[in-house]
Design a protein around this motif. Structure first.
Motif, PDB file in Angstrom:
ATOM      1  N   ALA A 416     -65.959 -36.270  16.764  1.00 39.32           N
ATOM      2  CA  ALA A 416     -65.949 -35.366  15.615  1.00 39.32           C
ATOM      3  C   ALA A 416     -64.550 -35.265  15.026  1.00 39.32           C
ATOM      4  O   ALA A 416     -64.366 -35.247  13.807  1.00 39.32           O
ATOM      5  N   GLU A 417     -63.555 -35.205  15.899  1.00 35.78           N
ATOM      6  CA  GLU A 417     -62.173 -35.104  15.453  1.00 35.78           C
ATOM      7  C   GLU A 417     -61.794 -36.340  14.628  1.00 35.78           C
ATOM      8  O   GLU A 417     -61.177 -36.233  13.567  1.00 35.78           O
ATOM      9  N   GLU A 418     -62.178 -37.507  15.116  1.00 32.44           N
ATOM     10  CA  GLU A 418     -61.854 -38.748  14.397  1.00 32.44           C
ATOM     11  C   GLU A 418     -62.590 -38.805  13.063  1.00 32.44           C
ATOM     12  O   GLU A 418     -62.042 -39.257  12.059  1.00 32.44           O
ATOM     13  N   LYS A 420     -63.491 -36.318  11.287  1.00 28.86           N
ATOM     14  CA  LYS A 420     -62.820 -35.370  10.395  1.00 28.86           C
ATOM     15  C   LYS A 420     -61.576 -36.029   9.801  1.00 28.86           C
ATOM     16  O   LYS A 420     -61.321 -35.928   8.597  1.00 28.86           O
ATOM     17  N   THR A 421     -60.837 -36.723  10.646  1.00 29.24           N
ATOM     18  CA  THR A 421     -59.646 -37.439  10.177  1.00 29.24           C
ATOM     19  C   THR A 421     -60.051 -38.493   9.141  1.00 29.24           C
ATOM     20  O   THR A 421     -59.397 -38.658   8.113  1.00 29.24           O
ATOM     21  N   PRO A 435     -64.701 -27.236   5.700  1.00 26.14           N
ATOM     22  CA  PRO A 435     -65.654 -27.001   6.780  1.00 26.14           C
ATOM     23  C   PRO A 435     -66.883 -26.254   6.279  1.00 26.14           C
ATOM     24  O   PRO A 435     -67.983 -26.456   6.767  1.00 26.14           O
TER      25      PRO A 435
END
Lengths: 450, 638
Positions: A416-418, A420-421, A435
């Motif tokens: 999820a973090e990637e 988002k990036t 968001p």
């Protein structure tokens, strides 16, 4: 985001001018960047001759480097100037290298802004800097828009759509674990990841072909049939790329040619003559011509000077002018002066030439250089496209890492973090996505709620 | 309690926001009065009987790390504990406790009554005493004036509350309680922006009328998770199970047949409800293709016969509620003890608040909880704690404490609210936090307890326990960074079993721990490694910090990049018309939102990076101008 801890880089010379091209870099990373590109950090405030190297140690250019350590520099930060031999492509490769080394592309007016914030320019200039930021960012937005027209924009939007869909699944899995489906275990996730990778691959493939992300300006030659558009293309390109006959309507499709004008790559697009036609093939050609005009950075509107007194010619010429979008810069070119007997050269900002005999071509080139090269402070399309490529590369890198996190580490929250990036990077092209936007998407996709 | 009494801080409301606010202010040594219309309902859970969950559990741990009461009360009252997302990464793991309402409430009341510097008084508040732009105290229903230098308003859904069941409606703060109408009217006269929200609750059912043999059992986790950093399993009462059942097509038909008498669909209700907690009638309309919806059958307590059927909140007329509930498997003979209802209430646009939760218009007046447009006990309690602490800081003439988005969910919550306001009842989700990997349940104490101690919110006992833990984590981390496993230190079989292939060189323990399939336990189980760590929370911290190291570093860098913007303040009275170059749209947004920092301005929707640059140039210009004026003054005495 204006962020004064970032190191920024930009081409400091106006695009398209030959001779010397300067890249300016400002910020804390400057000594490291100098080390990587030049092999050392030059002695402060001395002009030194160096080879500019890429990541593999190949020479990109050779030229003069100047290093100004903080605070005694234009911006008040560490500043490095690389003065090379110009040429958009070389400058672009150097700029790309700076970005690889951690610099960001400077926002419009950002060097001046930093200079002001660090008290390197006086109060009297505050308004001027505000104006600069205002107008430069507006122009940048315009050129970004131009570079985003047509298929490219469609593909980017498709990519964005896939990315949001995937994020909806992943974020829903994290924030709503008690729903009946475990979205992360769902095959749909892998499928969507593959879609995104394929979309990115397509975009890069096209970018490499140069059809969408071109290294240069698009120059479109338009005009009535048989005005001599193909002859002009040949005259500019220096060889026979387009078939020239004296039969009106010979060019049925758009013909592209790349030339180099004083270090500035130009894509010249010869179009079918613009007229009402009953010929189906010719009609398609004419449609394509109008499409080409929409993507142009500059339109050359060509007229047969020997016919200009005729009513039909005047009527159709006006019709063409009316259809060309008003924001597009245009240059009126009168051809066939060998027949009409007009003198060659620039008169009233309009060009008189004979493509067949080559007279007046130099005058056209000078005018082109002025039109294309001296777009003063504005961010060129060229740079807008570089921004897009950098954003897309960052997107791709993050998507790859997202896949690793899912497949190898089975770590949904890191995937999820990637993602988002990735979306943040793509947001440099498509605009901000919050968001809350994502939550809205989740709530409309799944029936969630305990 | 005499007329014209004077306190430092008055808190109005005894819900989750009010109790945390009053306790926080009192812990900080400030004389505090908690005013409630009914002492019996202090700490009441008006909606579902559960504390925590994704995002919410994170808030509860933060409250606990700051010495608040909610986690402790959840441990005292929790009758089924689970760790949600247990198989996903630590950042998204969250604790949730099904809670016995009575035990929970009792634990809260006990803490409130035992708290030094805190007094309780039962009396409704009808009016605020405001002089100029400063709050001076409150006037109660019986006309008594009580004075204070700070007032925290935590009145939940009681302001102008209106309860809907079918097409009938009446005024109410929650079923069985009166709303605060006089205060609502008074507040509407003050310069705040008021709007309406809606939320709903399901009917309650007598457990003895449910056929549990038809339901799917959902036991709690073993070992049982614990909420408070200072808590233990010994605090927990008896543990029991929840159950799951589902709606069916017949249920949906019955609901559809009653929609013409639904206040939502007939336009009776003007307030906006939450998208993430839709009523059952919303669910069947918006997701017509789903032929069943999950219902969690949650016990209301150990000594209660009532259950809370989570997932079917409704405002349909009672006869429709009765029929559709009885169409559900296991509920065929269900006896409804209380009807479901929707409630509409006033809330104040949180854009009118400072990050300290003090209102921008009236000094010394703080808002916390549902009045700010949030929903949920946890969101309310977190705001209450912050408002109470800031009210106390104001009394102590100290700077307000405004946690950043990078420090706590509390910071995310407040910044989201005051920057962009809300259109629906705001609930916390982990996807709202851009620094999600840093803001975990497991490290809420690492993030906040030191600050809490500094502010006076945290007891010596908690501080000592925390300091020991922190020290142990550091020590073990250092050991992992210095200690290596060399080739041949283990047998070949051991190496292959652990690392898939023999080690080719020496590896630090910290490197090995970053590998996907290696856990802390595997390494310390090796005879050559061992450990002195006995506290599982310490082991967990060490493991997570190494596993997440790369991402943690990345997020810390991001924070560093934005720090300058967050710290660059914007005055409330900037005339944005005077800032050169801004578009009219941006001018209007900034004038309306009145952001207090460049960072906050950059998060307002529609504010572009170029606009931020222009603001920075403007600020610099102001600064240079005042410098010039100063120089003139000194040089020429002008």
């Amino acid at each position: 985001m204006s962020n004064h801890t970032d190191t920024i880089a930009a081409v400091a010379t106006p695009s398209g001018r030959g001779g010397v091209g300067i890249i300016r870099i400002s910020g804390a990373l400057v000594p490291e960047i100098a080390q990587s590109i030049l092999g050392d950090c030059p002695k402060p405030r001395y002009a030194v001759h160096r080879l500019f190297k890429d990541a593999d140690g190949n020479t990109l250019d050779d030229g003069i480097a100047l290093y100004f350590p903080t605070p005694h520099s234009f911006t008040g930060e560490h500043v490095l100037e690389l003065q090379g031999h110009g040429g958009q492509v070389v400058l672009d490769m150097l700029l790309k290298r700076c970005v690889e080394l951690g610099a960001c592309l400077a926002q419009p007016g950002e060097f001046s802004e930093r200079a002001f914030i660090n008290e390197k320019v006086d109060l009297a200039q505050a308004e001027a800097i505000a104006d600069l930021i205002d107008s430069a960012s507006e122009q940048a937005a315009r050129s970004a828009l131009r570079s985003l027209q047509g298929d490219f924009s469609k593909q980017i939007n498709q990519l964005l759509h896939y990315l949001i869909e995937l994020r909806v699944y992943v974020e829903a899995a994290l924030d709503f674990p008690e729903e009946e489906v475990d979205f992360l275990a769902d095959k749909a996730i892998i499928h969507r990841l593959e879609q995104i990778k394929a979309a990115l691959k397509d975009i890069f493939a096209q970018a490499k072909q140069g059809s969408l992300l071109r290294d240069g300006m698009n120059l479109v030659i338009a005009g009535r049939p048989n005005a001599g558009k193909s002859s002009l293309l040949n005259a500019l390109a220096g060889d026979e790329v387009a078939i020239v006959t004296d039969i009106a309507g010979t060019t049925r499709d758009t013909v592209k040619e790349r030339i180099n004008l004083a270090g500035m790559p130009l894509h010249i697009i010869d179009t079918a003559g613009l007229r009402d036609s009953d010929d189906v093939v010719e009609q398609i050609g004419i449609q394509r011509a109008w499409k080409a005009i929409e993507t142009a950075d500059l339109v050359l509107v060509l007229r047969d000077h020997s016919l200009e007194n005729e009513h039909q010619d005047q009527y159709e010429h006006i019709a063409i002018l009316e259809r060309i979008p008003s924001h597009l810069p245009q240059l009126i070119v009168h051809n066939k002066i060998d027949k009409s007997g007009h003198a060659a050269g620039i008169f009233d900002s309009e060009i008189y030439l004979s493509a067949k005999q080559g007279t007046g071509i130099e005058a056209l080139k000078t005018a082109l250089q002025e039109q294309v090269g001296y777009q003063s402070n504005s961010e060129s399309n060229f740079l807008a496209r570089r921004r897009h490529i950098i954003a897309l590369e960052a997107t791709q890198a993050a998507v790859q890492e997202a896949e690793t996190q899912l497949r190898i580490f089975n770590a949904g929250e890191l995937m999820a973090e990637e993602l988002k990036t990735a979306q943040y990077a793509l947001g440099q092209i498509t605009g901000r996505y919050t968001p809350d936007d994502l939550l809205g998407e989740i709530f409309s996709s799944f029936c969630i709620g305990k | 309690m005499l007329n014209a009494q004077k306190y430092a801080v008055i808190v109005i409301g005894g819900g989750h926001a009010g109790t945390e606010a009053a306790l926080a202010s009192a812990r900080m040594g400030v004389r505090t009065l908690l005013l409630t219309h009914n002492i019996e309902t202090i700490g009441q859970m008006s909606c579902n009987p559960a504390i925590g969950g994704i995002g919410k559990g994170h808030l509860v741990k933060e409250i606990d790390a700051l010495g608040g009461v909610m986690a402790h009360a959840a441990d005292q009252g929790g009758i089924q504990f689970r760790t949600l997302n247990a198989r996903k990464g630590p950042a998204v793991r969250a604790t949730r406790a099904q809670t016995d309402r009575i035990l929970f409430k009792a634990a809260i009341l006990k803490q409130v009554q035992a708290q030094e510097n805190l007094e309780l008084f039962q009396q409704s508040v009808d009016d605020l005493i405001v002089e100029g732009e400063t709050v001076k105290g409150v006037r109660t229903q019986m006309g008594m004036d009580i004075f204070a230098d700070a007032v925290v308003l935590t009145v939940g859904t009681f302001l102008g509350g209106k309860i809907h069941i079918g097409l009938q409606n009446h005024q109410g703060g929650r079923a069985g309680d009166m709303p605060s109408i006089a205060l609502a009217q008074r507040l509407r006269e003050l310069p705040f922006h008021v709007a309406r929200l809606k939320t709903g609750t399901p009917a309650r059912i007598d457990a003895r009328s449910i056929d549990y043999s038809k339901l799917q059992e959902q036991p709690g986790d073993t070992p049982t998770p614990v909420f408070s950093y200072l808590g233990s399993r010994a605090d927990h009462p008896q543990q029991i199970s929840c159950h799951i059942t589902y709606t069916n097509p017949q249920t949906h038909d019955i609901i559809a047949s009653g929609l013409d008498r639904s206040p939502m669909y007939s336009g009776e209700i003007e307030g906006i409800g939450p998208r993430y907690c839709p009523s059952i009638e919303d669910k069947i309309i918006r997701f017509a293709d789903k032929d069943r919806h999950q219902i969690f059958v949650e016990p209301e307590g150990l000594n209660s016969y009532e259950i809370y059927p989570n997932g079917i909140s409704t405002s349909l007329p009672f006869d429709v509620q009765y029929q559709f509930i009885r169409s559900i498997e296991g509920f065929e003979k269900a006896h409804i003890t209380r009807p479901g209802y929707a409630i509409e209430y006033d809330f104040f646009d949180p854009k009118d608040l400072k990050p300290s939760l003090e209102t921008k218009f009236i000094q010394g007046l703080y808002f916390a909880g549902q009045i700010n447009g949030t929903t949920g006990y946890e969101e309310a309690a977190a705001q209450g704690l912050l408002a109470g602490a800031n009210a106390a800081l104001k009394i102590q003439e100290k700077e307000a404490w405004c946690p950043q988005r990078s420090e706590a969910y509390l910071g995310v919550l407040v910044d989201d609210l005051i920057t962009n306001g809300t259109l629906e009842p705001y609930r916390m989700f982990t996807s709202r936090a851009e620094y999600r990997l840093l803001l975990r349940e497991d490290n809420a104490d690492m993030r906040l307890t030191e600050k809490g101690y500094e502010l006076g919110l945290v007891s010596e006992q908690r501080w000592k326990a925390f300091s020991q833990k922190r020290e142990a984590v550091e020590k073990e981390k250092q050991r992992f960074e210095s200690l290596c496993i060399h080739p041949n230190m283990l047998s070949k079989e051991q190496e292959v079993a652990l690392f898939d292939k023999p080690l080719s060189r020496a590896y630090h323990l910290s490197e090995l721990l970053r590998r996907p399939n290696i856990t802390y336990q595997m390494l310390v189980d090796l005879e050559a490694i061992g450990t002195e760590v006995r506290n599982p929370a310490v082991a967990e911290q060490v493991e997570i910090q190494f596993k997440y190291a790369g991402y943690i570093e990345r997020q810390l860098l991001e924070i560093e990049k934005h720090k300058r913007n967050e710290l660059t303040e914007l005055a409330i009275d900037i005339d944005y018309q005077q800032v050169s170059g801004l578009s009219n749209e941006v001018r209007q947004k900034l004038s309306e939102h009145k952001p207090l920092s460049i960072g906050q301005a950059s998060r307002i929707s529609g504010v572009t990076p170029a606009a931020i640059s222009l603001l920075l140039v403007y600020l610099k210009k102001q600064q240079l101008q005042s410098k010039v004026r100063q120089t003139n003054l000194e040089t020429y005495g002008l």
